[in-house]
Design a protein around this motif. Structure first.
Motif, short mmCIF file in Angstrom:
data_model
loop_
_atom_site.label_atom_id
_atom_site.label_comp_id
_atom_site.label_asym_id
_atom_site.label_seq_id
_atom_site.Cartn_x
_atom_site.Cartn_y
_atom_site.Cartn_z
N ASP A 151 -26.41 50.26 -34.66
CA ASP A 151 -25.99 50.19 -33.22
C ASP A 151 -26.99 49.75 -32.31
OD1 ASP A 151 -24.90 50.09 -30.71
OD2 ASP A 151 -24.55 52.20 -30.49
N ASP A 177 -27.95 54.60 -35.16
CA ASP A 177 -28.18 54.63 -33.62
C ASP A 177 -29.43 54.18 -33.39
OD1 ASP A 177 -27.92 54.44 -30.77
OD2 ASP A 177 -26.69 56.08 -30.68
N THR A 206 -29.27 59.22 -36.09
CA THR A 206 -29.20 59.09 -34.68
C THR A 206 -30.57 58.72 -34.11
OG1 THR A 206 -28.76 60.15 -32.43
CG2 THR A 206 -30.03 61.19 -33.83
N ARG A 244 -28.65 56.83 -26.49
CA ARG A 244 -27.63 56.79 -27.78
C ARG A 244 -26.57 57.51 -27.23
NH1 ARG A 244 -31.64 61.61 -30.09
NH2 ARG A 244 -30.90 63.66 -29.21
N LEU A 256 -23.84 56.75 -29.98
CA LEU A 256 -22.74 56.74 -31.14
C LEU A 256 -22.12 57.95 -31.75
CD1 LEU A 256 -21.70 54.59 -33.19
CD2 LEU A 256 -23.88 54.79 -34.28
N CYS A 268 -24.17 55.12 -40.23
CA CYS A 268 -24.54 54.59 -38.88
C CYS A 268 -25.90 54.90 -38.37
CB CYS A 268 -23.41 55.10 -37.86
SG CYS A 268 -21.69 54.60 -38.20
N THR A 320 -20.99 50.03 -28.78
CA THR A 320 -21.00 51.50 -29.92
C THR A 320 -19.48 51.72 -30.16
OG1 THR A 320 -22.95 52.00 -28.27
CG2 THR A 320 -21.67 53.83 -29.34
#
Length: 244
Positions: free
Chosen positions: A118, A38, A87, A44, A46, A36, A17
């Motif tokens: 991620d 996640d 996210t 989570r 990130l 990004c 991460t």
């Protein structure tokens, strides 16, 4: 069209991460549009690495399932122009399929230069969703034997991808000497070309706890290593960092 990159590890605890956040922020600081995502559902973190703790209200499942447009769900970073975060949900909806994730990534490619995912640790359903529509992958490993073995297993699951690279993270020279091993040995064990070596750096934890992206605080140690990885992703020839 943007490039989708999965950052994965197989084993948890490799610093995947922090690498995702560090490389993404570096690319944005170079003037690129970076999203990004996640995909570490239920775990989570990130947002913490990016200094966006709990700012994201909607998640990638909301977008993939048509409940929210990508433009509204992606949270823009207040200090790093061009950097956004999508996210992860706390649970994985049963209706979320690989085809819906691929459709989300197709939309993201149209609006961003780089999309960094991620991926969750392990090789289960979450991993398969996180890697189903990517263009390339970065496998993050430390130099312990179990991490390198899991990196090998991850590579086997990604065999359809043409571009897979290794990042050796949290490297300590003293430990390498005690183990009588080298980065070249680790590359051979993982069976991957190297795209970056990242030293063990207390600034990673310090910046995360303070809510400050590592890339904005310094240009040395782990931050410099992530900057170099970002430059290599952009096609620049950059020497691999020598860790003293």
């Amino acid at each position: 069209m943007g490039t989708v990159i999965a950052v994965t590890s197989g084993k948890g605890g490799t610093g995947k991460t922090s690498i995702t956040g560090g490389v993404a922020a570096s690319l944005a600081l170079m003037g690129r549009r970076v999203l990004c995502i996640d995909m570490d559902v239920g775990l989570r973190n990130l947002d913490i690495s990016l200094g966006l703790n709990d700012r994201a209200m909607m998640d990638f499942a909301d977008v993939a399932l048509g409940r929210c447009p990508l433009a509204r769900a992606a949270v823009e970073h207040p200090d790093i122009k061009g950097l956004s975060l999508l996210t992860a949900p706390m649970t994985l909806p049963a209706s979320l399929t690989p085809d819906k994730v691929r459709a989300l990534l197709k939309e993201a490619r149209a609006g961003y230069d780089h999309i960094l995912i991620d991926s969750p640790a392990g090789l289960g359903t979450g991993f398969r969703l996180a890697t189903c529509g990517v263009d390339r992958a970065i496998v993050v490993s430390t130099n312990d034997a179990s991490s390198l073995r899991d990196a090998q297993r991850t590579v086997a699951e990604l065999e359809e991808l043409r571009l897979i690279h290794l990042v050796m993270n949290r490297i300590q020279t003293k430990l390498l000497r005690k183990l009588r091993t080298t980065i070249d040995d680790a590359m051979d064990a993982a069976g991957l070309p190297l795209i970056g070596v990242v030293p063990e750096d207390p600034q990673v934890i310090l910046c995360a706890n303070l809510g400050r992206p590592l890339a904005t605080q310094s240009r040395r140690g782990a931050a410099l290593a992530c900057w170099n990885i970002a430059r290599r992703l952009e096609g620049h020839r950059v020497p691999i960092m020598r860790i003293r």
